[in-house]
Design a protein around this motif. Structure first.
Motif, PDB file in Angstrom:
ATOM      1  N   LYS B 104      40.250  35.730 -68.218  1.00  0.00           N
ATOM      2  CA  LYS B 104      39.084  36.376 -67.614  1.00  0.00           C
ATOM      3  C   LYS B 104      39.150  37.892 -67.633  1.00  0.00           C
ATOM      4  CE  LYS B 104      38.550  32.469 -64.556  1.00  0.00           C
ATOM      5  NZ  LYS B 104      39.831  31.904 -65.008  1.00  0.00           N
ATOM      6  N   TYR B 105      40.379  38.441 -67.688  1.00  0.00           N
ATOM      7  CA  TYR B 105      40.453  39.896 -67.674  1.00  0.00           C
ATOM      8  C   TYR B 105      39.777  40.497 -68.890  1.00  0.00           C
ATOM      9  CZ  TYR B 105      44.324  39.216 -70.939  1.00  0.00           C
ATOM     10  OH  TYR B 105      45.079  38.854 -72.017  1.00  0.00           O
ATOM     11  N   LEU B 160      39.156  46.811 -62.692  1.00  0.00           N
ATOM     12  CA  LEU B 160      39.707  45.496 -62.345  1.00  0.00           C
ATOM     13  C   LEU B 160      39.588  45.220 -60.852  1.00  0.00           C
ATOM     14  CD1 LEU B 160      42.950  45.299 -64.516  1.00  0.00           C
ATOM     15  CD2 LEU B 160      40.903  43.919 -64.752  1.00  0.00           C
ATOM     16  N   THR B 164      37.110  42.222 -59.314  1.00  0.00           N
ATOM     17  CA  THR B 164      37.581  41.179 -58.409  1.00  0.00           C
ATOM     18  C   THR B 164      36.776  41.172 -57.118  1.00  0.00           C
ATOM     19  OG1 THR B 164      39.770  41.631 -59.263  1.00  0.00           O
ATOM     20  CG2 THR B 164      39.632  40.211 -57.338  1.00  0.00           C
ATOM     21  N   LEU B 245      45.761  42.271 -58.033  1.00  0.00           N
ATOM     22  CA  LEU B 245      44.607  41.689 -57.328  1.00  0.00           C
ATOM     23  C   LEU B 245      43.861  40.704 -58.221  1.00  0.00           C
ATOM     24  CD1 LEU B 245      43.278  42.167 -54.550  1.00  0.00           C
ATOM     25  CD2 LEU B 245      41.695  43.710 -55.690  1.00  0.00           C
ATOM     26  N   PHE B 246      43.612  41.145 -59.433  1.00  0.00           N
ATOM     27  CA  PHE B 246      42.854  40.310 -60.361  1.00  0.00           C
ATOM     28  C   PHE B 246      43.621  39.028 -60.664  1.00  0.00           C
ATOM     29  CE2 PHE B 246      40.995  39.013 -64.355  1.00  0.00           C
ATOM     30  CZ  PHE B 246      39.674  39.374 -64.216  1.00  0.00           C
ATOM     31  N   TYR B 247      44.904  39.175 -60.911  1.00  0.00           N
ATOM     32  CA  TYR B 247      45.726  38.035 -61.257  1.00  0.00           C
ATOM     33  C   TYR B 247      45.762  37.018 -60.127  1.00  0.00           C
ATOM     34  CZ  TYR B 247      49.587  35.431 -63.174  1.00  0.00           C
ATOM     35  OH  TYR B 247      50.352  34.436 -63.696  1.00  0.00           O
ATOM     36  N   LYS B 249      43.540  36.549 -57.750  1.00  0.00           N
ATOM     37  CA  LYS B 249      42.266  35.977 -57.344  1.00  0.00           C
ATOM     38  C   LYS B 249      41.507  35.290 -58.466  1.00  0.00           C
ATOM     39  CE  LYS B 249      42.268  37.278 -53.037  1.00  0.00           C
ATOM     40  NZ  LYS B 249      42.355  36.268 -51.985  1.00  0.00           N
ATOM     41  N   GLN B 250      41.984  35.402 -59.689  1.00  0.00           N
ATOM     42  CA  GLN B 250      41.123  34.992 -60.800  1.00  0.00           C
ATOM     43  C   GLN B 250      40.792  33.495 -60.796  1.00  0.00           C
ATOM     44  OE1 GLN B 250      42.833  35.752 -64.585  1.00  0.00           O
ATOM     45  NE2 GLN B 250      44.804  34.868 -64.079  1.00  0.00           N
ATOM     46  N   PHE B 253      37.582  32.779 -58.943  1.00  0.00           N
ATOM     47  CA  PHE B 253      36.308  33.356 -59.408  1.00  0.00           C
ATOM     48  C   PHE B 253      35.251  32.287 -59.589  1.00  0.00           C
ATOM     49  CE2 PHE B 253      38.116  37.352 -61.662  1.00  0.00           C
ATOM     50  CZ  PHE B 253      38.484  37.825 -60.429  1.00  0.00           C
TER      51      PHE B 253
END
Lengths: 365, 257
Positions: B104-105, B160, B164, B245-247, B249-250, B253
């Protein structure tokens, strides 16, 4: 279980999937913070899948059966890697091609040709590979000159055709089918079915979701049944399909009884998707409630109002009420009169019921 | 885990390329002048800002004012547009995310990258302006690379984080618009910092320190080491927080889009 050889391509290991259904959806910061400090952030847990375990060997074709809300799509999404299970693990060997809602990933502004590259990249193809296969894709999709027109001007059939052509240009190891064998017009459908059959012959592993038992029987050699997130059957297609038929037949037989059941009973919370089976069980337990209510209605006409209130909570009820009226054979004159009084309220009820009809329910009186 | 991530990235780097290309291509597709707008837009806004602020802020006779504005404006507009589009990246690609597995990133990263490509193209304007206003290149110009890299890192990190947060809180989109305005006014785009009394305010704005060093390089001054340190700390801090954070919470999503 059947073979000890290590040719399992899909291993699903005790997976469970939990969704938090928030009582009231909080999607803005203010509400979140307020609720956080007031300690009002409540979730209702809902397990869409509970402890599912199975493995698929190479070349097996698995049909996934189940009523609406049984967790079939969730399972497919987990296998496709789109969703991550709350518990358990899953291992996949080989390339997965998901044929789900073909063309959903296209960019509407882009032309068909540009979308071939984009969508191909999404599926993990390399640029050289796409370039090499480009002509073949265009030819199979039968789009001709339309390939240079932005996709927003395509018909849904054209989109699906292009999507199918791109997705199936490789020979995948694992194919996920969600009732897509009906793409485009009759001619294209034949062609696409043939292509899928070719893949079958090459020994592709298939996961197939369909409500048509007929199709599943034709395409699959093994099936599982999901019910309310649990795996309740797993085995060769003949056995499982019989079981499923029995299961479905059971739920289809009893619409009348079921209708009676709900009458005034407390509506089941909507968050918990109930299946017909469950309802029926309730219904069978207390068929006499309706009678009581009828009696009550005779004595004191104002109860109808209460009924109406109740009905609004449980939208499907109005039909049963009508059914009640028709069914009750011994209705006396007086009752009929009462019924007439009620008739205007039933109209309202109908309106209310129309808004939220539970579509999992067979509709016959 | 790390090698896994790299292998995965390798598999999808062509997708990243395609997404960047798509964003650039579609940005100007329906406009008559097309990609020329990348050059025209900063020229026109610089003219407006010059006309407005030369008088208002009593700039005096300093002839390189337009170039001063242009440097600040180019950097700021890259930062604002790329963070905004990164913030919306997850939601605008929701259909894709729900259907096919793709790291997703890749969506916020492609937004920032495509913004960076157009930003680099628009640098042509700056070169033209430097030529017109007779700003001689010096050795210090080479150091311009450092703030440019930091700018990318900062935009990526912030992008990023925003991507998020915006999935869970739609308000971020409005809130960020306001914060960006604050960033703009504290970035010294169209005024000189000597005249500002309360300089502490700049310390909250990493973009300011990046612009400072970019201007130093461009106008032939040595690099301001303190500004460099602050900018680097902010940029890499944002990137690390953003990745973590992104990692974390991904996986959630998809339940929220």
């Amino acid at each position: 279980m059947e073979d000890i050889v290590n040719n399992k391509v899909v291993k699903v290991n005790h997976i469970s999937m939990k969704f938090n259904l928030m009582e009231k959806r909080v999607d803005n910061l203010k509400e979140y913070i307020i609720k956080f400090f007031k300690n009002e952030l409540r979730y209702q847990e809902f397990w869409a899948l509970k402890d599912i375990t199975f493995t698929l060997a190479k070349g097996e074709r698995l049909g996934i059966l189940g009523l609406n809300g049984a967790g079939k799509s969730t399972l497919l999404k987990i296998i496709a890697g789109v969703l991550k299970p709350t518990e358990g693990t899953i291992s996949i060997k080989g390339r997965i091609v998901p044929l789900l809602e073909l063309g959903a990933g296209f960019d509407a502004q882009y032309t068909g040709a540009e979308n071939i590259y984009l969508y191909g990249a999404v599926l993990g193809y390399t640029r050289d590979f796409i370039r090499e296969k480009y002509d073949e894709i265009v030819e199979f999709s039968e789009l001709g000159d339309f390939i240079h027109v932005p996709v927003k001007n395509y018909s849904s059939g054209m989109k699906a055709r292009l999507g199918f052509s791109i997705a199936t240009i490789v020979d995948p190891e694992i194919l996920i089918l969600d009732e897509v064998l009906s793409v485009g017009d009759a001619k294209f459908r034949k062609k696409s079915e043939k292509k899928i059959m070719d893949m079958f012959d090459k020994g592709v592993t298939v996961l197939f979701v369909s409500h048509s038992l007929e199709q599943v029987k034709r395409l699959c050699d093994r099936a599982i049944i999901l019910e309310k997130g649990c795996l309740i059957a797993d085995g060769p297609i003949d056995e499982v399909s019989k079981l499923y038929e029995a299961l479905v037949g059971e739920t289809e037989k009893k619409p009348k009884k079921k209708k009676k059941k709900k009458k005034k009973k407390k509506p089941v919370p909507k968050d918990i998707p109930e299946t017909n089976v469950q309802k029926e069980a309730v219904a069978q337990d207390e068929p006499e409630t309706t009678k009581k209510q009828e009696a009550a209605a005779q004595d004191e006409p104002e109860t109808t109002e209460k009924q109406e209130a109740a009905v609004q909570d449980a939208p499907t009820t109005n039909e049963q009420q009508k059914a009640d009226v028709h069914d009750a054979p011994e209705t006396s004159e007086q009752q009929k009169a009462d019924v007439q009084d009620v008739s205007e309220t039933t109209e309202k009820q109908e309106a209310a019921a129309q808004e939220g009809r539970d579509n999992s329910e067979p509709e016959q009186i | 885990m790390m090698s896994n991530a790299i292998r995965n990235f390798n598999k999808y780097k062509y997708l990243l390329f395609e997404l960047i290309k798509k964003e650039i291509k579609l940005k100007y597709r329906r406009s008559f002048l097309g990609i020329l707008w990348t050059l025209l837009e900063p020229i026109l806004t610089t003219i407006v800002l010059t006309l407005v602020f030369t008088r208002m802020l009593d700039w005096g006779k300093s002839s390189d004012y337009p170039v001063y504005i242009l440097t600040g404006r180019l950097l700021y507009s890259f930062f604002s547009s790329s963070t905004k589009s990164a913030m919306k990246a997850i939601r605008s690609n929701a259909t894709m995310i729900k259907k096919v597995y793709v790291p997703k990133y890749i969506y916020p990263v492609s937004s920032v990258c495509s913004g960076y490509v157009t930003f680099l193209i628009s640098m042509i304007v700056l070169l033209g302006a430097a030529f017109i206003f007779k700003i001689k290149p010096t050795v210090h110009l080479l150091t311009a690379v450092i703030p440019l890299v930091l700018l990318f890192v900062l935009a990526l990190g912030v992008g990023l984080i925003l991507a998020t947060m915006a999935v869970f809180f739609r308000d971020m989109e409005y809130l960020w618009g306001v914060i960006l305005m604050l960033v703009m006014y504290t970035s010294a785009i169209f005024y000189k910092t000597e005249k500002v009394d309360s300089k502490w305010i700049f310390y909250f704005n990493p973009l300011y320190f990046i612009i400072v060093n970019f201007r130093n390089a461009f106008f032939g001054h040595p690099m301001d080491m303190q500004a460099l340190a602050i900018a680097a700390a902010y940029s890499f801090g944002a990137l690390i927080i953003g990745i973590i954070l992104f990692y974390k919470k991904q996986d959630k999503f998809i339940l929220n889009i």
